[in-house]
Design a protein around this motif. Structure first.
Motif, PDB file in Angstrom:
ATOM      1  N   LEU A  22      21.477   8.848  -3.983  1.00  0.00           N
ATOM      2  CA  LEU A  22      20.733   9.768  -4.844  1.00  0.00           C
ATOM      3  C   LEU A  22      19.836  10.679  -4.015  1.00  0.00           C
ATOM      4  CD1 LEU A  22      19.661   7.427  -7.795  1.00  0.00           C
ATOM      5  CD2 LEU A  22      21.630   8.965  -7.660  1.00  0.00           C
ATOM      6  N   ARG A  23      19.223  10.131  -2.976  1.00  0.00           N
ATOM      7  CA  ARG A  23      18.350  10.916  -2.115  1.00  0.00           C
ATOM      8  C   ARG A  23      19.142  11.897  -1.254  1.00  0.00           C
ATOM      9  NH1 ARG A  23      13.071   8.602  -0.416  1.00  0.00           N
ATOM     10  NH2 ARG A  23      12.347   7.354  -2.159  1.00  0.00           N
ATOM     11  N   ARG A  24      20.277  11.466  -0.768  1.00  0.00           N
ATOM     12  CA  ARG A  24      21.073  12.334   0.096  1.00  0.00           C
ATOM     13  C   ARG A  24      21.490  13.609  -0.625  1.00  0.00           C
ATOM     14  NH1 ARG A  24      26.938  10.977   2.996  1.00  0.00           N
ATOM     15  NH2 ARG A  24      27.279  13.103   3.787  1.00  0.00           N
ATOM     16  N   PHE A  25      21.890  13.471  -1.901  1.00  0.00           N
ATOM     17  CA  PHE A  25      22.325  14.630  -2.670  1.00  0.00           C
ATOM     18  C   PHE A  25      21.224  15.180  -3.579  1.00  0.00           C
ATOM     19  CE2 PHE A  25      26.231  12.445  -1.521  1.00  0.00           C
ATOM     20  CZ  PHE A  25      27.039  13.506  -1.125  1.00  0.00           C
ATOM     21  N   ARG A  26      19.996  14.617  -3.431  1.00  0.00           N
ATOM     22  CA  ARG A  26      18.817  15.063  -4.189  1.00  0.00           C
ATOM     23  C   ARG A  26      18.978  14.916  -5.704  1.00  0.00           C
ATOM     24  NH1 ARG A  26      16.798  20.353  -0.662  1.00  0.00           N
ATOM     25  NH2 ARG A  26      16.987  19.334   1.367  1.00  0.00           N
ATOM     26  N   ILE A  27      19.844  14.007  -6.113  1.00  0.00           N
ATOM     27  CA  ILE A  27      20.043  13.772  -7.540  1.00  0.00           C
ATOM     28  C   ILE A  27      18.829  13.061  -8.133  1.00  0.00           C
ATOM     29  CG2 ILE A  27      21.506  12.573  -9.225  1.00  0.00           C
ATOM     30  CD1 ILE A  27      23.848  13.011  -7.333  1.00  0.00           C
TER      31      ILE A  27
ATOM     32  N   GLY B 105       0.806  -1.214   0.000  1.00  0.00           N
ATOM     33  CA  GLY B 105       0.000   0.000   0.000  1.00  0.00           C
ATOM     34  C   GLY B 105       0.840   1.264   0.000  1.00  0.00           C
ATOM     35  N   VAL B 106       0.168   2.396  -0.220  1.00  0.00           N
ATOM     36  CA  VAL B 106       0.841   3.694  -0.275  1.00  0.00           C
ATOM     37  C   VAL B 106       1.174   4.174   1.130  1.00  0.00           C
ATOM     38  CG1 VAL B 106       0.588   6.114  -0.935  1.00  0.00           C
ATOM     39  CG2 VAL B 106      -0.345   4.312  -2.398  1.00  0.00           C
ATOM     40  N   LYS B 107       2.408   4.611   1.334  1.00  0.00           N
ATOM     41  CA  LYS B 107       2.788   5.178   2.625  1.00  0.00           C
ATOM     42  C   LYS B 107       3.981   6.091   2.449  1.00  0.00           C
ATOM     43  CE  LYS B 107       5.701   1.225   4.006  1.00  0.00           C
ATOM     44  NZ  LYS B 107       5.945   0.240   5.068  1.00  0.00           N
ATOM     45  N   TRP B 108       4.137   7.000   3.417  1.00  0.00           N
ATOM     46  CA  TRP B 108       5.260   7.920   3.387  1.00  0.00           C
ATOM     47  C   TRP B 108       6.572   7.155   3.528  1.00  0.00           C
ATOM     48  CZ3 TRP B 108       1.746  11.312   6.583  1.00  0.00           C
ATOM     49  CH2 TRP B 108       1.445  12.501   5.910  1.00  0.00           C
ATOM     50  N   ALA B 109       7.593   7.673   2.851  1.00  0.00           N
ATOM     51  CA  ALA B 109       8.924   7.118   3.041  1.00  0.00           C
ATOM     52  C   ALA B 109       9.488   7.588   4.375  1.00  0.00           C
ATOM     53  CB  ALA B 109       9.844   7.541   1.904  1.00  0.00           C
ATOM     54  N   GLN B 110      10.347   6.770   4.984  1.00  0.00           N
ATOM     55  CA  GLN B 110      10.936   7.087   6.274  1.00  0.00           C
ATOM     56  C   GLN B 110      12.443   7.232   6.141  1.00  0.00           C
ATOM     57  OE1 GLN B 110       8.988   7.467   9.010  1.00  0.00           O
ATOM     58  NE2 GLN B 110       7.115   6.910   7.900  1.00  0.00           N
ATOM     59  N   LYS B 111      13.046   7.857   7.138  1.00  0.00           N
ATOM     60  CA  LYS B 111      14.492   7.909   7.183  1.00  0.00           C
ATOM     61  C   LYS B 111      15.011   6.485   7.351  1.00  0.00           C
ATOM     62  CE  LYS B 111      18.337  10.264   9.455  1.00  0.00           C
ATOM     63  NZ  LYS B 111      18.745  11.172  10.558  1.00  0.00           N
ATOM     64  N   ASN B 112      16.079   6.130   6.619  1.00  0.00           N
ATOM     65  CA  ASN B 112      16.634   4.765   6.635  1.00  0.00           C
ATOM     66  C   ASN B 112      15.586   3.741   6.209  1.00  0.00           C
ATOM     67  OD1 ASN B 112      19.152   5.736   7.649  1.00  0.00           O
ATOM     68  ND2 ASN B 112      18.304   5.728   9.727  1.00  0.00           N
ATOM     69  N   ASP B 113      14.755   4.106   5.253  1.00  0.00           N
ATOM     70  CA  ASP B 113      13.690   3.223   4.758  1.00  0.00           C
ATOM     71  C   ASP B 113      14.329   1.983   4.119  1.00  0.00           C
ATOM     72  OD1 ASP B 113      11.486   2.089   3.248  1.00  0.00           O
ATOM     73  OD2 ASP B 113      10.492   4.023   3.504  1.00  0.00           O
ATOM     74  N   PRO B 114      13.947   0.774   4.566  1.00  0.00           N
ATOM     75  CA  PRO B 114      14.544  -0.451   4.008  1.00  0.00           C
ATOM     76  C   PRO B 114      14.192  -0.696   2.544  1.00  0.00           C
ATOM     77  CG  PRO B 114      12.692  -0.984   5.453  1.00  0.00           C
ATOM     78  CD  PRO B 114      12.961   0.480   5.628  1.00  0.00           C
ATOM     79  N   ARG B 115      13.206   0.015   2.021  1.00  0.00           N
ATOM     80  CA  ARG B 115      12.820  -0.158   0.622  1.00  0.00           C
ATOM     81  C   ARG B 115      13.774   0.557  -0.333  1.00  0.00           C
ATOM     82  NH1 ARG B 115       7.016   2.292   0.653  1.00  0.00           N
ATOM     83  NH2 ARG B 115       8.172   3.805   1.917  1.00  0.00           N
ATOM     84  N   VAL B 116      14.588   1.458   0.194  1.00  0.00           N
ATOM     85  CA  VAL B 116      15.498   2.238  -0.638  1.00  0.00           C
ATOM     86  C   VAL B 116      16.681   1.368  -1.067  1.00  0.00           C
ATOM     87  CG1 VAL B 116      17.029   4.251  -0.706  1.00  0.00           C
ATOM     88  CG2 VAL B 116      14.835   4.380   0.491  1.00  0.00           C
ATOM     89  N   THR B 117      17.050   1.452  -2.338  1.00  0.00           N
ATOM     90  CA  THR B 117      18.177   0.680  -2.853  1.00  0.00           C
ATOM     91  C   THR B 117      19.502   1.302  -2.391  1.00  0.00           C
ATOM     92  OG1 THR B 117      18.280   1.985  -4.886  1.00  0.00           O
ATOM     93  CG2 THR B 117      16.853   0.048  -4.895  1.00  0.00           C
ATOM     94  N   ARG B 118      20.604   0.595  -2.646  1.00  0.00           N
ATOM     95  CA  ARG B 118      21.914   1.114  -2.231  1.00  0.00           C
ATOM     96  C   ARG B 118      22.253   2.413  -2.943  1.00  0.00           C
ATOM     97  NH1 ARG B 118      25.402  -4.123  -3.516  1.00  0.00           N
ATOM     98  NH2 ARG B 118      23.959  -3.993  -5.291  1.00  0.00           N
TER      99      ARG B 118
END
Length: 252
Positions: free
Chosen positions: A138-143, A120-133
């Protein structure tokens, strides 16, 4: 102080301001719990003359062209790294609410697994386990936001403005946070005042906090303010430094 004493201060040449105005000046945000509709109707600001909108549009197009030219090699490398890092497409498009409440498809680099929303749809969290390596960097530098240059060229977004939110979240937030729809008075942006003051929002209270910064931005809209936000964002991209508050990112 009573009204008579306040009047005496005013007649003596002292500036007298109310609580919401003082909070706005000191915090550079508009506290939604302290304001009444009349405060917005009769206060200065919230003006969008045609020349200002045209100037902001010209700035967005110019900045997006320069950004694309500078970032072209990065875009190619990032595309390659995403393909090597995980299975799935390089880009990810998602429905977002733009100016006037109109929905559009926002483009970004994919930073999460393809099954990120299987539950289901949900907000992303800090250190979200769904984020790839590679997605973490990319998220840290907003690329991951760079493909939105195309949305800017199409006129769906500006370089600077409130971040566009997902329709599923907007339907809930507009019911629970007063004045939430005022953020759609201007085109959404790749970066914005709320992002540099309070970068992440993964809860109702965080969304309320970011709205207060977005209201201040809409009230004080100017090309000069947009340039200042761009300068600050450049520091984040170059050095990976943002605000100190906990952050929320959009899903994939």
């Amino acid at each position: 102080l009573n009204v008579r004493e306040l009047l005496a201060c005013r007649l003596a040449g002292l500036e007298v301001i109310d609580g919401p105005t003082f909070a706005e000046r000191a915090l550079k945000k508009i506290p939604v719990d302290l304001i009444k509709p009349g405060d917005l109707v009769f206060s200065d600001g919230f003006e969008r003359p045609a020349w200002l909108l045209a100037g902001r549009r010209a700035l967005s197009l110019s900045a997006s062209l320069v950004l694309f030219m500078l970032a072209s090699p990065v875009l190619a490398l990032v595309s390659l790294f995403i393909k090597l890092d995980s299975t799935g497409p390089v880009f990810y498009s998602q429905g977002r609410v733009g100016m006037g409440g109109r929905t559009f498809r926002m483009l970004k680099f994919r930073t999460m697994r393809t099954d990120a929303e299987s539950a289901g749809v949900k907000w992303a969290q800090k250190n979200d386990p769904r984020v790839t390596r590679i997605g973490k960097w990319l998220r840290r530098f907003r690329i991951d936001e760079l493909p939105q240059i195309l949305n800017v060229v199409k006129g769906e977004m500006g370089i600077v403005g409130p971040r566009p939110e997902r329709p599923e979240f907007v339907a809930k937030l507009r019911r629970q946070i007063p004045y939430y729809d005022l953020r759609t008075l201007v085109p959404p942006g790749i970066t914005g005042w709320a992002q540099i003051r309070y970068p992440y929002a993964a809860s109702l209270e965080a969304a309320r906090e970011k709205l207060q910064y977005n209201l201040w931005y809409v009230k004080h809209l100017s090309v000069r303010l947009d340039l200042a936000i761009l300068f600050h964002t450049a520091k984040v991209v170059l050095f990976g430094r943002g605000g100190s508050a906990p952050i929320s990112r959009p899903t994939p």
